[in-house]
Structure formats: structure tokens, C-alpha cells
Design a protein around this motif. Structure first.
Motif, PDB file in Angstrom:
ATOM      1  N   LEU A 128       0.561  -1.770  -0.276  1.00 49.94           N
ATOM      2  CA  LEU A 128       0.353   0.064  -0.006  1.00 49.94           C
ATOM      3  C   LEU A 128       1.149   1.886  -0.505  1.00 49.94           C
ATOM      4  O   LEU A 128       0.356   2.713  -1.116  1.00 49.94           O
ATOM      5  CB  LEU A 128      -1.110  -0.534   1.163  1.00 49.94           C
ATOM      6  CG  LEU A 128      -2.169   1.081   1.272  1.00 49.94           C
ATOM      7  CD1 LEU A 128      -2.778   1.105  -0.064  1.00 49.94           C
ATOM      8  CD2 LEU A 128      -2.428   1.227   2.660  1.00 49.94           C
ATOM      9  N   LEU A 131       2.080   3.265  -3.159  1.00 58.09           N
ATOM     10  CA  LEU A 131       1.032   3.426  -3.810  1.00 58.09           C
ATOM     11  C   LEU A 131       0.659   5.087  -3.725  1.00 58.09           C
ATOM     12  O   LEU A 131       0.378   5.220  -2.718  1.00 58.09           O
ATOM     13  CB  LEU A 131       0.507   2.779  -4.399  1.00 58.09           C
ATOM     14  CG  LEU A 131       0.727   1.220  -4.722  1.00 58.09           C
ATOM     15  CD1 LEU A 131      -1.433   0.208  -4.472  1.00 58.09           C
ATOM     16  CD2 LEU A 131       0.413   1.043  -5.711  1.00 58.09           C
ATOM     17  N   ARG A 133      -1.872   7.610  -3.362  1.00 63.43           N
ATOM     18  CA  ARG A 133      -3.465   7.683  -2.897  1.00 63.43           C
ATOM     19  C   ARG A 133      -4.383   8.225  -3.547  1.00 63.43           C
ATOM     20  O   ARG A 133      -5.510   7.682  -4.253  1.00 63.43           O
ATOM     21  CB  ARG A 133      -3.434   8.701  -1.479  1.00 63.43           C
ATOM     22  CG  ARG A 133      -4.226   8.105  -0.987  1.00 63.43           C
ATOM     23  CD  ARG A 133      -5.115   8.577   0.900  1.00 63.43           C
ATOM     24  NE  ARG A 133      -4.354   9.613   0.407  1.00 63.43           N
ATOM     25  CZ  ARG A 133      -5.983  10.562   1.230  1.00 63.43           C
ATOM     26  NH1 ARG A 133      -6.777  10.004   1.162  1.00 63.43           N
ATOM     27  NH2 ARG A 133      -6.221  11.540   1.046  1.00 63.43           N
ATOM     28  N   HIS A 142      -9.913   9.020  -6.151  1.00 64.16           N
ATOM     29  CA  HIS A 142      -8.431   7.272  -5.903  1.00 64.16           C
ATOM     30  C   HIS A 142      -8.028   7.176  -6.955  1.00 64.16           C
ATOM     31  O   HIS A 142      -8.452   6.618  -8.187  1.00 64.16           O
ATOM     32  CB  HIS A 142      -9.826   5.888  -4.736  1.00 64.16           C
ATOM     33  CG  HIS A 142      -9.154   6.623  -4.150  1.00 64.16           C
ATOM     34  ND1 HIS A 142      -8.602   7.437  -2.951  1.00 64.16           N
ATOM     35  CD2 HIS A 142     -10.594   6.103  -2.753  1.00 64.16           C
ATOM     36  CE1 HIS A 142      -9.178   7.480  -1.449  1.00 64.16           C
ATOM     37  NE2 HIS A 142      -9.650   6.474  -1.209  1.00 64.16           N
ATOM     38  N   ASN A 143      -6.799   7.035  -6.262  1.00 63.65           N
ATOM     39  CA  ASN A 143      -6.276   5.745  -7.450  1.00 63.65           C
ATOM     40  C   ASN A 143      -6.495   4.851  -7.814  1.00 63.65           C
ATOM     41  O   ASN A 143      -6.804   4.290  -6.125  1.00 63.65           O
ATOM     42  CB  ASN A 143      -4.830   5.951  -7.389  1.00 63.65           C
ATOM     43  CG  ASN A 143      -3.687   4.929  -8.075  1.00 63.65           C
ATOM     44  OD1 ASN A 143      -3.799   4.059  -8.522  1.00 63.65           O
ATOM     45  ND2 ASN A 143      -2.556   4.245  -7.456  1.00 63.65           N
ATOM     46  N   GLU A 144      -7.134   3.986  -7.948  1.00 66.49           N
ATOM     47  CA  GLU A 144      -8.450   3.194  -7.967  1.00 66.49           C
ATOM     48  C   GLU A 144      -7.029   1.601  -7.286  1.00 66.49           C
ATOM     49  O   GLU A 144      -7.529   0.146  -6.871  1.00 66.49           O
ATOM     50  CB  GLU A 144      -8.600   2.260  -8.700  1.00 66.49           C
ATOM     51  CG  GLU A 144     -10.274   3.620  -9.191  1.00 66.49           C
ATOM     52  CD  GLU A 144     -11.104   3.656  -8.370  1.00 66.49           C
ATOM     53  OE1 GLU A 144     -11.285   2.315  -7.972  1.00 66.49           O
ATOM     54  OE2 GLU A 144     -11.524   4.051  -7.855  1.00 66.49           O
ATOM     55  N   ALA A 145      -5.541   1.326  -7.984  1.00 66.45           N
ATOM     56  CA  ALA A 145      -4.868   0.075  -7.107  1.00 66.45           C
ATOM     57  C   ALA A 145      -4.571   0.573  -5.883  1.00 66.45           C
ATOM     58  O   ALA A 145      -4.234   0.354  -5.300  1.00 66.45           O
ATOM     59  CB  ALA A 145      -3.626   1.076  -7.894  1.00 66.45           C
ATOM     60  N   TRP A 146      -4.696   1.956  -5.559  1.00 66.79           N
ATOM     61  CA  TRP A 146      -4.211   2.534  -4.192  1.00 66.79           C
ATOM     62  C   TRP A 146      -5.413   1.617  -3.138  1.00 66.79           C
ATOM     63  O   TRP A 146      -6.001   1.333  -2.316  1.00 66.79           O
ATOM     64  CB  TRP A 146      -4.355   3.365  -3.449  1.00 66.79           C
ATOM     65  CG  TRP A 146      -4.269   3.986  -2.520  1.00 66.79           C
ATOM     66  CD1 TRP A 146      -2.975   4.215  -1.704  1.00 66.79           C
ATOM     67  CD2 TRP A 146      -4.494   4.205  -1.312  1.00 66.79           C
ATOM     68  NE1 TRP A 146      -2.570   4.573  -0.277  1.00 66.79           N
ATOM     69  CE2 TRP A 146      -3.982   4.698  -0.189  1.00 66.79           C
ATOM     70  CE3 TRP A 146      -6.477   4.283  -0.891  1.00 66.79           C
ATOM     71  CZ2 TRP A 146      -4.882   5.096   1.174  1.00 66.79           C
ATOM     72  CZ3 TRP A 146      -7.365   4.948  -0.137  1.00 66.79           C
ATOM     73  CH2 TRP A 146      -6.514   5.052   1.321  1.00 66.79           C
ATOM     74  N   SER A 148      -7.618  -0.238  -3.440  1.00 68.87           N
ATOM     75  CA  SER A 148      -7.983  -2.383  -3.848  1.00 68.87           C
ATOM     76  C   SER A 148      -7.092  -2.552  -2.597  1.00 68.87           C
ATOM     77  O   SER A 148      -6.999  -4.005  -1.821  1.00 68.87           O
ATOM     78  CB  SER A 148      -7.320  -2.863  -5.263  1.00 68.87           C
ATOM     79  OG  SER A 148      -8.540  -2.662  -6.219  1.00 68.87           O
ATOM     80  N   GLN A 149      -5.898  -2.166  -2.909  1.00 73.40           N
ATOM     81  CA  GLN A 149      -5.188  -2.584  -2.065  1.00 73.40           C
ATOM     82  C   GLN A 149      -4.963  -1.976  -0.534  1.00 73.40           C
ATOM     83  O   GLN A 149      -4.650  -2.152   0.740  1.00 73.40           O
ATOM     84  CB  GLN A 149      -3.207  -1.778  -2.027  1.00 73.40           C
ATOM     85  CG  GLN A 149      -2.151  -2.707  -1.635  1.00 73.40           C
ATOM     86  CD  GLN A 149      -2.221  -3.712  -1.325  1.00 73.40           C
ATOM     87  OE1 GLN A 149      -2.161  -4.820  -2.588  1.00 73.40           O
ATOM     88  NE2 GLN A 149      -1.886  -4.765   0.147  1.00 73.40           N
ATOM     89  N   HIS A 150      -5.423  -0.991   0.004  1.00 74.11           N
ATOM     90  CA  HIS A 150      -6.234  -0.064   1.072  1.00 74.11           C
ATOM     91  C   HIS A 150      -7.007  -1.623   1.163  1.00 74.11           C
ATOM     92  O   HIS A 150      -6.950  -1.591   2.814  1.00 74.11           O
ATOM     93  CB  HIS A 150      -7.550   0.595   0.659  1.00 74.11           C
ATOM     94  CG  HIS A 150      -7.182   1.029   1.963  1.00 74.11           C
ATOM     95  ND1 HIS A 150      -8.769   1.425   2.198  1.00 74.11           N
ATOM     96  CD2 HIS A 150      -7.061   2.231   3.217  1.00 74.11           C
ATOM     97  CE1 HIS A 150      -8.979   2.935   3.402  1.00 74.11           C
ATOM     98  NE2 HIS A 150      -8.106   2.641   4.289  1.00 74.11           N
ATOM     99  N   ARG A 152      -6.854  -4.559   1.178  1.00 71.82           N
ATOM    100  CA  ARG A 152      -6.394  -5.926   1.925  1.00 71.82           C
ATOM    101  C   ARG A 152      -5.628  -5.195   3.078  1.00 71.82           C
ATOM    102  O   ARG A 152      -6.058  -6.763   3.549  1.00 71.82           O
ATOM    103  CB  ARG A 152      -5.410  -5.551   0.070  1.00 71.82           C
ATOM    104  CG  ARG A 152      -6.109  -6.401  -1.172  1.00 71.82           C
ATOM    105  CD  ARG A 152      -5.351  -6.878  -1.803  1.00 71.82           C
ATOM    106  NE  ARG A 152      -5.885  -7.579  -3.023  1.00 71.82           N
ATOM    107  CZ  ARG A 152      -5.198  -6.803  -4.439  1.00 71.82           C
ATOM    108  NH1 ARG A 152      -4.297  -5.397  -4.104  1.00 71.82           N
ATOM    109  NH2 ARG A 152      -6.057  -6.830  -5.495  1.00 71.82           N
TER     110      ARG A 152
END
Length: 242
Positions: A128, A131, A133, A142-146, A148-150, A152
Motif C-alpha cells: 500500500l 502506491l 493515494r 482515488h487511484n484505484e490500485a491504491w 484495492s490495496q487499501h 487488502r
């Protein structure tokens, strides 16, 4: 019938739709709800969605029913579906409940978690942290990759709690909170060090410092709520018709 989301539909009458199809539609709709493409209170017309996704009415109906279970869509008696409304009262209630439920899950995870849990939490935090935010082209989103990892990271923190029911309740609350959390991003009037909030939470949890971990968790959730309430968002004040 081929679907525009890359899945084929079983056309046999009376058969349950393939899980992959309903799941794919549900995830598309979930993403549009979370990013406010579909607004709180907006009617979700099955026929329109079926045409847009090039699938059957039954496929859309099943997908919407799954989102009802998660609480981000409402089923209206004889009137179809709509995106669940938002309100300041609901936000306060949701935040209090999430702090209690997720706090209980975190306490159990700290008590039960071993080296594998610790490694999973540290790995999720590390992934996280690298990446950004916010989106590069749309800093109000949001950065969507962030994102998703948030998800997790917070899942990893409670992953060793040992209760499937508790994790189900926590999941529903997370889904609802995610809608509000994304509302808070363009409302932040000063720099918020979210990474520091996560680091404090992780360190307290891995140290098995229950009071510090629960305080960090509560403050992390409450800060988002306070940002939204302080901004007096019109969407939370206006009554939404059923």
C-alpha cells in the motif's frame, strides 16, 4: 447472448445464472456506485442496465440482488432497485458500528494471529505504501490500485480473527464506509497523512497493544467521518425520495 463484459450467458429458462456473469455485472455496478458514477438514491432500471451490458434481465436482477446483500443497493417493493441513499445520520451510525465491529475483529486477530498474520499485515502495508493515494489525472478521486490495496490492508489486519460471521459483518460495513470515504477526498482542506495513520495502526496491532490499536483504528475511521460532516455535503442533507 454474448455480454459486453466478456462473459457468455446461459439462456436456459429456469436455470440459475452462471456465478461469473452475475459477479462481473455486480462488480461493474459496485465500482460505479463507489466512484459516484451512480449516485446515492439513483434508480437502477433493470432493462436499461441489461441493454447497456448486453445481458438478460435476469442477469442484472441477480447482480443487483447481490449488491442488496452488501447494502449498497436497496430493493424497493414492486418498484425495482436504487442505489442506497446516504445521510449524515447514517454516516454517524455506520462509523460507530464499524468501530465496534472492526475493533472486535482486530482484538481477536491480535490475540489469535501468529507469524503468518504478522507477515500478511506487513506485506499489505508495504504494498500500500508504494502506491499514490490519489489519481494522477483526477486528484479529487482515488487511484484505484491504491483503493484495492487499501482494502487488502484492512482485511489483513483482521484476517486472523477466526470468526467467519464477524468478517461477514465487517465486510458489509466496509462496503458502506467505502462510499462515504470516497466522498471525503475532495473535501480535505489540509494534507492528511493517511500513511502515518496506517503505520500507527499496524505497529500497535503487531505489538499486541490493544488500547493503542483500537484507538488508532477509531481515530482513523472517525477522521474521515469528521471531514465529511464538517463540509456539510448537500447530498447528506437532502431527503431522497423512494
Amino acid at each position: 447472448m454474448p455480454s459486453s463484459i466478456g462473459i457468455h450467458l446461459d439462456t436456459c429458462d429456469g436455470q440459475r445464472l452462471p456465478r461469473t456473469l452475475a459477479s462481473a455485472i455486480a462488480e461493474r455496478l459496485r465500482g460505479e456506485i463507489l466512484t459516484a458514477v451512480l449516485l446515492p438514491g439513483q434508480k437502477l432500471h433493470i432493462a436499461i442496465l441489461a441493454k447497456r451490458f448486453s445481458v438478460s434481465l435476469a442477469a442484472v436482477r441477480e447482480a443487483l440482488s447481490r449488491l442488496v446483500t452488501d447494502g449498497i443497493v436497496q430493493s424497493l417493493d414492486q418498484r425495482g432497485f436504487r442505489v442506497s441513499p446516504v445521510s449524515s445520520a447514517d454516516l454517524r451510525d455506520l462509523t460507530r458500528t464499524r468501530i465496534e465491529i472492526e475493533g472486535l475483529a482486530l482484538r481477536r486477530a491480535m490475540a489469535e494471529g501468529g507469524p503468518e498474520w504478522e507477515a500478511a499485515v506487513e506485506s499489505a502495508f508495504a504494498a500500500l505504501s508504494v502506491l499514490p493515494r490519489l489519481g494522477a489525472e483526477q486528484p479529487e478521486r482515488h487511484n484505484e490500485a491504491w483503493a484495492s490495496q487499501h482494502r487488502r490492508f484492512h482485511q489483513a489486519l483482521v484476517g486472523a480473527c477466526g470468526s467467519a460471521w464477524l468478517l461477514r459483518l465487517r465486510h458489509v460495513l466496509y462496503e458502506q464506509s467505502e462510499r462515504y470515504r470516497r466522498l471525503s477526498i475532495p473535501l480535505e482542506t489540509r494534507e492528511r497523512d493517511v500513511e502515518a495513520e496506517h503505520l500507527r495502526l499496524m505497529e500497535a496491532a503487531l505489538a499486541r497493544d490493544e488500547s493503542a490499536a483500537l484507538a488508532a483504528l477509531a481515530e482513523h475511521f472517525q477522521r474521515t467521518t469528521d471531514i465529511i460532516l464538517a463540509a456539510d455535503v448537500a447530498l447528506l442533507r437532502e431527503p431522497l425520495a423512494a
